[in-house]
Write a protein that holds these residues in place. Structure first.
Motif, PDB file in Angstrom:
ATOM      1  N   CYS A 166      -2.852  15.177   4.155  1.00 56.07           N
ATOM      2  CA  CYS A 166      -4.057  14.616   3.520  1.00 56.07           C
ATOM      3  C   CYS A 166      -4.522  13.325   4.198  1.00 56.07           C
ATOM      4  CB  CYS A 166      -3.834  14.373   2.029  1.00 56.07           C
ATOM      5  SG  CYS A 166      -2.751  12.980   1.638  1.00 56.07           S
ATOM      6  N   HIS A 167      -3.737  12.802   5.133  1.00 54.09           N
ATOM      7  CA  HIS A 167      -4.090  11.625   5.924  1.00 54.09           C
ATOM      8  C   HIS A 167      -4.164  10.320   5.124  1.00 54.09           C
ATOM      9  CE1 HIS A 167      -4.686  14.479   9.077  1.00 54.09           C
ATOM     10  NE2 HIS A 167      -5.579  15.111   8.364  1.00 54.09           N
ATOM     11  N   THR A 168      -3.629  10.326   3.912  1.00 54.51           N
ATOM     12  CA  THR A 168      -3.527   9.082   3.151  1.00 54.51           C
ATOM     13  C   THR A 168      -2.454   8.210   3.787  1.00 54.51           C
ATOM     14  OG1 THR A 168      -4.117  10.262   1.157  1.00 54.51           O
ATOM     15  CG2 THR A 168      -3.078   8.118   0.855  1.00 54.51           C
ATOM     16  N   GLU A 169      -2.706   6.897   3.834  1.00 55.17           N
ATOM     17  CA  GLU A 169      -1.685   6.005   4.368  1.00 55.17           C
ATOM     18  C   GLU A 169      -0.512   5.960   3.397  1.00 55.17           C
ATOM     19  OE1 GLU A 169      -2.974   2.125   5.587  1.00 55.17           O
ATOM     20  OE2 GLU A 169      -0.998   1.665   6.415  1.00 55.17           O
ATOM     21  N   LEU A 170       0.696   6.057   3.955  1.00 58.99           N
ATOM     22  CA  LEU A 170       1.905   6.111   3.129  1.00 58.99           C
ATOM     23  C   LEU A 170       2.445   4.689   2.941  1.00 58.99           C
ATOM     24  CD1 LEU A 170       3.414   9.253   4.837  1.00 58.99           C
ATOM     25  CD2 LEU A 170       2.319   9.155   2.595  1.00 58.99           C
ATOM     26  N   ALA A 171       1.661   3.866   2.261  1.00 59.18           N
ATOM     27  CA  ALA A 171       2.028   2.467   2.075  1.00 59.18           C
ATOM     28  C   ALA A 171       2.796   2.309   0.768  1.00 59.18           C
ATOM     29  CB  ALA A 171       0.770   1.611   2.055  1.00 59.18           C
ATOM     30  N   SER A 172       3.668   1.326   0.750  1.00 59.78           N
ATOM     31  CA  SER A 172       4.416   1.011  -0.463  1.00 59.78           C
ATOM     32  C   SER A 172       3.788  -0.176  -1.162  1.00 59.78           C
ATOM     33  CB  SER A 172       5.864   0.685  -0.091  1.00 59.78           C
ATOM     34  OG  SER A 172       6.485   0.001  -1.150  1.00 59.78           O
ATOM     35  N   ASP A 173       3.780  -0.161  -2.502  1.00 60.49           N
ATOM     36  CA  ASP A 173       3.290  -1.312  -3.268  1.00 60.49           C
ATOM     37  C   ASP A 173       4.270  -2.479  -3.203  1.00 60.49           C
ATOM     38  OD1 ASP A 173       1.215   0.256  -4.058  1.00 60.49           O
ATOM     39  OD2 ASP A 173       2.127   0.813  -5.979  1.00 60.49           O
ATOM     40  N   VAL A 174       5.518  -2.195  -2.896  1.00 60.85           N
ATOM     41  CA  VAL A 174       6.577  -3.200  -2.998  1.00 60.85           C
ATOM     42  C   VAL A 174       6.448  -4.255  -1.908  1.00 60.85           C
ATOM     43  CG1 VAL A 174       9.083  -3.522  -2.828  1.00 60.85           C
ATOM     44  CG2 VAL A 174       8.150  -1.580  -4.092  1.00 60.85           C
ATOM     45  N   HIS A 175       6.155  -3.804  -0.693  1.00 62.53           N
ATOM     46  CA  HIS A 175       6.081  -4.721   0.443  1.00 62.53           C
ATOM     47  C   HIS A 175       5.208  -4.069   1.502  1.00 62.53           C
ATOM     48  CE1 HIS A 175       7.191  -7.258   3.790  1.00 62.53           C
ATOM     49  NE2 HIS A 175       7.884  -8.031   2.983  1.00 62.53           N
ATOM     50  N   GLY A 176       4.290  -4.858   2.070  1.00 67.72           N
ATOM     51  CA  GLY A 176       3.348  -4.313   3.027  1.00 67.72           C
ATOM     52  C   GLY A 176       3.988  -3.741   4.278  1.00 67.72           C
ATOM     53  N   LYS A 177       5.219  -4.123   4.568  1.00 70.33           N
ATOM     54  CA  LYS A 177       5.870  -3.626   5.779  1.00 70.33           C
ATOM     55  C   LYS A 177       6.725  -2.399   5.513  1.00 70.33           C
ATOM     56  CE  LYS A 177       5.673  -7.655   8.668  1.00 70.33           C
ATOM     57  NZ  LYS A 177       5.379  -8.915   8.056  1.00 70.33           N
ATOM     58  N   LEU A 178       6.614  -1.828   4.310  1.00 67.52           N
ATOM     59  CA  LEU A 178       7.372  -0.621   3.985  1.00 67.52           C
ATOM     60  C   LEU A 178       6.427   0.551   3.754  1.00 67.52           C
ATOM     61  CD1 LEU A 178       9.948  -2.103   1.424  1.00 67.52           C
ATOM     62  CD2 LEU A 178      10.365  -1.525   3.821  1.00 67.52           C
TER      63      LEU A 178
END
Ligand SMILES: [Zn+2]
Length: 132
Positions: A66-78
């Motif tokens: 789906c090309h959504t960015e797999l970003a974490s809410d916890v930390h921008g570098k995860l």
């Protein structure tokens, strides 16, 4: 029934055999597919040799479906994906977006398993996020 990995957004299956496949953007807008191992703590990376990036570079991980960015809410570098084990139990998997950094966290409720030599770097952020 093997362990599967899913995109948190479209719930598509992003794992294939022993690999989890990602669409990745590196610096200079370079794009390619890479695969990581389904075995947590195994940091072998497969990619096209023409798709090169530097050790320590921060990569943007996207769902190949789906090309959504797999970003974490916890930390921008995860980055964040979902693991489903043999018992159909779902875990949050967080891992470092920095190339070569070995930091992986397997989380369910208030329980966490930690993998990788560099896992100390984000542990405080994750602990904070789990105290809610
Ligand atoms: Zn997706």
């Amino acid at each position: 029934m093997a362990i599967n990995y899913l995109c948190p957004h479209c719930k598509g299956y992003i794992s294939l055999n022993d690999a989890v496949v990602f669409s990745v953007k590196a610096s200079g807008n370079k794009r390619g597919l890479i695969s990581l191992k389904t075995e947590l703590g195994n940091y072998a990376v497969d990619k096209n040799p023409e798709f090169d990036f530097h050790e320590g570079e921060e990569l943007d991980f996207y769902c190949p479906i789906c090309h959504t960015e797999l970003a974490s809410d916890v930390h921008g570098k995860l980055a964040r994906i979902i693991m489903v084990d043999e018992n159909k139990t779902e875990f949050d998997i967080l891992f470092s977006r920095r190339a070569g950094q070995k930091s992986t966290y397997k989380i369910i409720g208030e329980t966490m398993e930690i993998f990788g030599d560099d896992s100390a770097e984000y542990i405080d952020f994750i602990n904070l996020s789990m105290n809610f």
